[in-house]
Motif scaffolding. Structure first.
Motif, PDB file in Angstrom:
ATOM      1  N   LEU A  99      25.880 -24.359 -48.440  1.00 23.77           N
ATOM      2  CA  LEU A  99      26.184 -25.627 -47.773  1.00 23.77           C
ATOM      3  C   LEU A  99      27.232 -25.442 -46.684  1.00 23.77           C
ATOM      4  CD1 LEU A  99      26.310 -27.850 -50.968  1.00 23.77           C
ATOM      5  CD2 LEU A  99      24.667 -28.132 -49.102  1.00 23.77           C
ATOM      6  N   LEU A 100      28.288 -24.680 -46.999  1.00 23.32           N
ATOM      7  CA  LEU A 100      29.388 -24.504 -46.043  1.00 23.32           C
ATOM      8  C   LEU A 100      28.991 -23.649 -44.848  1.00 23.32           C
ATOM      9  CD1 LEU A 100      32.337 -23.948 -48.548  1.00 23.32           C
ATOM     10  CD2 LEU A 100      31.869 -25.994 -47.186  1.00 23.32           C
ATOM     11  N   ALA A 101      27.917 -22.864 -44.982  1.00 26.39           N
ATOM     12  CA  ALA A 101      27.470 -22.031 -43.865  1.00 26.39           C
ATOM     13  C   ALA A 101      27.099 -22.868 -42.646  1.00 26.39           C
ATOM     14  CB  ALA A 101      26.281 -21.171 -44.296  1.00 26.39           C
ATOM     15  N   GLY A 102      26.783 -24.120 -42.859  1.00 24.63           N
ATOM     16  CA  GLY A 102      26.418 -25.003 -41.749  1.00 24.63           C
ATOM     17  C   GLY A 102      27.599 -25.674 -41.076  1.00 24.63           C
ATOM     18  N   PHE A 103      28.817 -25.361 -41.508  1.00 16.96           N
ATOM     19  CA  PHE A 103      30.030 -25.918 -40.914  1.00 16.96           C
ATOM     20  C   PHE A 103      30.884 -24.794 -40.339  1.00 16.96           C
ATOM     21  CE2 PHE A 103      28.898 -28.811 -44.392  1.00 16.96           C
ATOM     22  CZ  PHE A 103      28.887 -30.038 -43.750  1.00 16.96           C
ATOM     23  N   ASP A 104      31.614 -25.089 -39.287  1.00 15.97           N
ATOM     24  CA  ASP A 104      32.547 -24.116 -38.718  1.00 15.97           C
ATOM     25  C   ASP A 104      33.915 -24.359 -39.336  1.00 15.97           C
ATOM     26  OD1 ASP A 104      33.950 -22.280 -37.269  1.00 15.97           O
ATOM     27  OD2 ASP A 104      33.481 -23.119 -35.290  1.00 15.97           O
ATOM     28  N   LEU A 105      34.080 -23.879 -40.564  1.00 22.54           N
ATOM     29  CA  LEU A 105      35.346 -24.121 -41.257  1.00 22.54           C
ATOM     30  C   LEU A 105      36.529 -23.526 -40.504  1.00 22.54           C
ATOM     31  CD1 LEU A 105      34.522 -23.511 -45.039  1.00 22.54           C
ATOM     32  CD2 LEU A 105      34.980 -25.695 -43.915  1.00 22.54           C
ATOM     33  N   GLY A 106      36.322 -22.329 -39.938  1.00 23.29           N
ATOM     34  CA  GLY A 106      37.422 -21.661 -39.252  1.00 23.29           C
ATOM     35  C   GLY A 106      37.967 -22.433 -38.066  1.00 23.29           C
ATOM     36  N   ALA A 107      37.165 -23.347 -37.529  1.00 23.53           N
ATOM     37  CA  ALA A 107      37.629 -24.162 -36.399  1.00 23.53           C
ATOM     38  C   ALA A 107      38.411 -25.383 -36.868  1.00 23.53           C
ATOM     39  CB  ALA A 107      36.437 -24.604 -35.559  1.00 23.53           C
ATOM     40  N   MET A 108      38.394 -25.672 -38.163  1.00 19.98           N
ATOM     41  CA  MET A 108      39.140 -26.797 -38.710  1.00 19.98           C
ATOM     42  C   MET A 108      40.584 -26.384 -38.985  1.00 19.98           C
ATOM     43  SD  MET A 108      36.343 -28.190 -41.496  1.00 19.98           S
ATOM     44  CE  MET A 108      34.619 -28.452 -41.054  1.00 19.98           C
TER      45      MET A 108
END
Length: 598
Positions: A290-299
Motif C-alpha cells: 500500500l505504501l509503495a504508492g505514496f512518496d513517504l520520503g517527500a513527507m
C-alpha cells in the motif's frame, strides 16, 4: 543525538532483547561458530532470563539467510493444536473462546526443537556449546528484570495456592523476589543438562546430536513429563475453575519443525521476506504494498501526512489479516491476490484525508470477507488481581499497560553473510503452571484460534493457530543479505518494525537512528489475545511526535493518546554494513535490549 552508539565490526553481530543473551551469542563467534550458533545460544539464554516472555515450550518463527546457498527460508517453530482440539470439545465446557491461560490453550511446543533444527542444519557448534550459557544462568542465577518481578508479584497468590510448581520455581520462600534479585531455575538447568547428556551419548556427530536433542524433547523424558502432567492435572485458568488440557505425548511425538519458503515482496529496490499466513507476517508486506504508492520520503518525518498514511494503510492490511489469514495447510488463504499490486492499488484508493472508523477487509478474487465478532469478554471472575491477569492472554501486567512488550527478539549476522532473526515467545510464566521436574510451563497460543466454523483461523486438530510472531529479513534485489530485524509487541510487532523499516528506507536513517525515532501505532486492530479487544480509531503516539501532528491527526478523526517517550517496542537489528563489516542496532526502550559486534 543517539541514546546508543552506532555499532560496527568485522566478524559478527548480535542484537537481542536482553544484554546477557546478546553477550552469550557473541561468545559463540569466539568458539568458531557462525550467526546461527550465535542466535541459538542467545535464544536459549532468553528462555532463562526472560521467563515472563517466553520459554522452551513456546513458539518461534526463525528467518534464515544462508550465505552458502543464497536462499531465504523460515523454520516454523509454531506447533499445532492437539489432535483432540475441536470446536465441540471447547464448547462442551461452556466456553465461547479458548482461555488465554491454563492448560486448554496449549499447542505442541515448538521453540526448543526449532532452535535445534537451526543448529542441526546451519550451525557449526554442538548442542553442549550453545546450551552452556543458558545452563550457567539457570544454575548460577541472573538479575531478575523489573517487569518479570512485577508479574511474579501479581501472580504470587496464584503460585502459592494453585500453581504450586510455579511457586517453587519463581517464588523465594513463598515470597515474590524483588527486581534485581538473583534468580535461579535449577530444574530447567537439570532439564537442559540431561538433554545435552543424552544428545552427547547418542552420537559423536554434531548434527546427530542436535537431532537426538529434538528426539529427547518430543519423544523422550521431556515429552513423558508433559504427557504425565496433562493426563493427571486440572489447573485453574481464566474461567476461574480448574480445566484439563488436551495435549498428549502422542501430539509431541508426531510433530517436528518444518522449513518452508518465505513470503517475499519487493519494496524500493529491496526484497522483504516474512513468514507465511500462519503468522501475521504477510501483513507487513501488505502495508508496504500500500505504501509503495505514496512518496513517504517527500513527507515531513513524523508529520501528519506521514503518520496518517501509515496508520490508514495499517488498518486496511490488518483488516485483511483478520478476515483471511490462517494455517495454509488447513485453510485456503488467497495470499497471491492479497500481495498483488492491482489489489493493493484498489485498496489504496480507500485511503482519504480522513480517518476511517470502519474495519474494512477486502474481497480478494471476489470472495466475501468475514471477521467473527470481537468478544472483548472473559469467562470468569476478575478479582483478585491474579484472576484479572489470567483473563488477559498477553504476558504483561495489567496495572502497567504502557508499552506492552510481550515476546522477545534475537538477530545475528556474520562476516560470511549468514543472517538470522527470530521472535521467540510463548510458554511464559503467566501462561500456565510449570511442568513438574522440567522448570518451564506450556504455551497458550491456542487462544488465537476462533471457535467459529468456516473461518480460516478456526480451531481444528493439528492446525496451527494464526500467531502474531513476525520477524523480518531483507535482502538486496540481487539476493545479497541486507537487514534482519524484529521486536516484541504482539499485534503491534508489524507496526513498530514497519516504522523502523520506513525510517531507514524512506527517510534515510541509519539503523540505530531508525530504532530510536519516536514510535506510534494504531489500535484499530482487533487483538489476537484473549479476551480480544478492538479500539476503533485509536492511536498511541510517543512523546516526541510533534504536538502539531497530534492536533492535526485528531482533527482528521484519529483518537490519539500520547504515551511516554521510548515506551513502544524494542526493535533489534543486525546486518552487513557498507564497509564489508557488520552492524548491530538495538532499541534503548526499557534499558534491556542490547547489540554487540565482534
Amino acid at each position: 543525538m543517539l541514546y546508543r552508539p552506532e555499532l560496527h565490526g568485522y566478524h559478527g553481530a548480535v542484537a537481542s532483547t536482553h544484554w546477557l543473551a546478546t553477550a552469550a551469542g557473541n561468545a559463540m563467534f569466539d568458539r568458531g561458530g557462525n550467526a546461527f550458533d550465535a542466535a541459538a545460544a542467545a535464544a536459549f539464554v532468553i528462555q532463562v532470563v526472560e521467563p515472563h516472555q517466553n520459554g522452551p515450550a513456546g513458539d518461534v518463527p526463525i528467518m534464515v539467510h544462508d550465505a552458502a546457498t543464497g536462499q531465504v527460508k523460515v523454520i516454523c517453530g509454531q506447533g499445532p493444536m492437539p489432535k483432540a482440539a475441536t470446536i465441540e470439545a471447547i464448547r462442551e465446557r461452556g466456553l465461547t473462546g479458548i482461555p488465554g491461560s491454563g492448560l486448554l490453550a496449549a499447542c505442541v511446543p515448538g521453540a526448543f526443537s526449532a532452535w535445534m533444527t537451526l543448529l542441526r542444519d546451519h550451525g557449526r557448534l554442538t548442542v553442549a556449546d550453545v546450551l552452556e550459557p543458558a545452563i550457567g544462568y539457570a544454575e548460577d542465577g541472573y538479575p531478575l528484570l523489573p517487569r518479570a518481578a512485577l508479574m511474579i508479584e501479581a501472580l504470587a497468590p496464584l503460585f502459592r495456592e494453585h500453581w504450586t510448581e510455579s511457586g517453587a520455581t519463581y517464588l523465594h520462600h513463598g515470597a515474590a523476589p524483588a527486581a534485581g534479585a538473583r534468580m535461579r531455575n535449577p530444574a530447567l538447568a537439570r532439564t537442559f543438562r540431561r538433554i545435552v547428556a543424552e544428545a552427547t551419548a547418542a552420537t559423536t556427530d554434531r548434527q546427530g546430536q542436535a537431532e537426538a536433542a529434538i528426539h529427547t524433547f518430543h519423544q523422550g523424558f521431556v515429552a513423558e513429563a508433559i504427557d504425565a502432567f496433562l493426563a493427571t492435572t486440572e489447573a485453574i485458568d481464566s474461567t476461574g475453575r480448574p480445566q484439563k488440557g488436551l495435549l498428549t505425548g502422542e501430539d509431541l511425538a508426531s510433530w517436528r519443525p518444518s522449513a518452508e519458503p518465505a513470503v517475499t515482496l519487493e519494496y524500493r529496490g529491496r526484497l522483504v521476506h516474512k513468514p507465511g499466513p500462519w503468522s501475521q507476517g504477510p501483513v507487513f508486506l501488505q502495508q508496504l504494498s500500500l505504501l509503495a504508492g505514496f512518496d513517504l520520503g517527500a513527507m515531513d518525518f513524523a508529520g501528519p501526512d506521514h503518520l496518517h498514511t501509515v496508520i490508514e494503510s495499517a488498518k486496511l492490511a490488518f483488516a485483511d489479516r483478520e478476515a483471511w489469514y490462517g494455517d495454509p495447510e488447513h485453510a485456503d488463504v488467497p495470499l497471491n491476490t492479497l500481495l498483488d499490486p492491482g489489489y493493493a492499488a484498489a485498496r489504496r484508493a480507500l485511503i482519504t484525508a480522513e480517518a476511517s472508523a470502519e474495519l474494512r477487509p477486502g474481497s480478494p478474487d471476489g470472495r466475501t470477507p468475514w471477521i467473527p465478532p470481537v468478544l472483548d469478554a472473559t469467562d470468569g471472575p476478575l478479582t483478585p488481581e491474579w484472576r484479572a491477569e489470567l483473563a488477559n492472554g498477553i504476558p504483561t501486567v495489567l496495572r502497567k499497560t504502557a508499552g506492552k512488550a510481550d515476546t522477545t527478539c534475537v538477530s545475528a549476522t556474520d562476516r560470511d553473510g549468514n543472517m538470522v532473526v527470530a521472535t521467540p515467545s510463548g510458554g511464559w510464566l503467566k501462561s500456565s503452571p510449570v511442568v513438574p521436574g522440567l522448570g518451564f510451563p506450556l504455551g497458550t497460543r491456542g487462544q488465537m484460534a476462533w471457535l467459529t466454523e468456516g473461518h480460516n483461523n478456526c480451531l481444528a486438530p493439528g492446525k496451527r493457530p494464526r500467531t502474531t510472531l513476525s520477524p523480518t529479513l531483507v535482502s538486496t534485489d540481487d539476493g545479497k543479505p541486507y537487514l534482519a530485524f524484529g521486536t516484541p509487541g504482539g499485534d503491534q510487532q508489524d507496526q513498530w518494525t514497519l516504522n523502523f523499516f520506513v525510517n531507514h528506507v524512506d527517510f534515510g536513517m541509519s539503523p540505530q537512528q531508525a530504532v530510536e525515532a519516536a514510535a506510534f501505532h494504531t489500535e484499530h486492530v482487533p487483538t489476537s489475545f484473549a479476551p480480544r479487544q478492538f479500539k476503533p480509531l485509536g492511536v498511541l503516539a510517543e512523546e516526541g511526535i510533534p504536538k502539531d501532528t497530534i492536533t492535526e491527526l485528531r482533527r482528521r478523526g484519529h483518537r490519539v493518546t500520547t504515551v511516554e517517550a521510548m515506551t513502544l517496542g524494542k526493535v533489534c537489528a543486525t546486518g552487513p554494513d557498507a564497509t564489508g563489516g557488520v552492524f548491530a542496532a538495538a532499541s534503548p526502550r526499557g534499558a534491556q535490549a542490547y547489540g554487540m559486534v565482534r
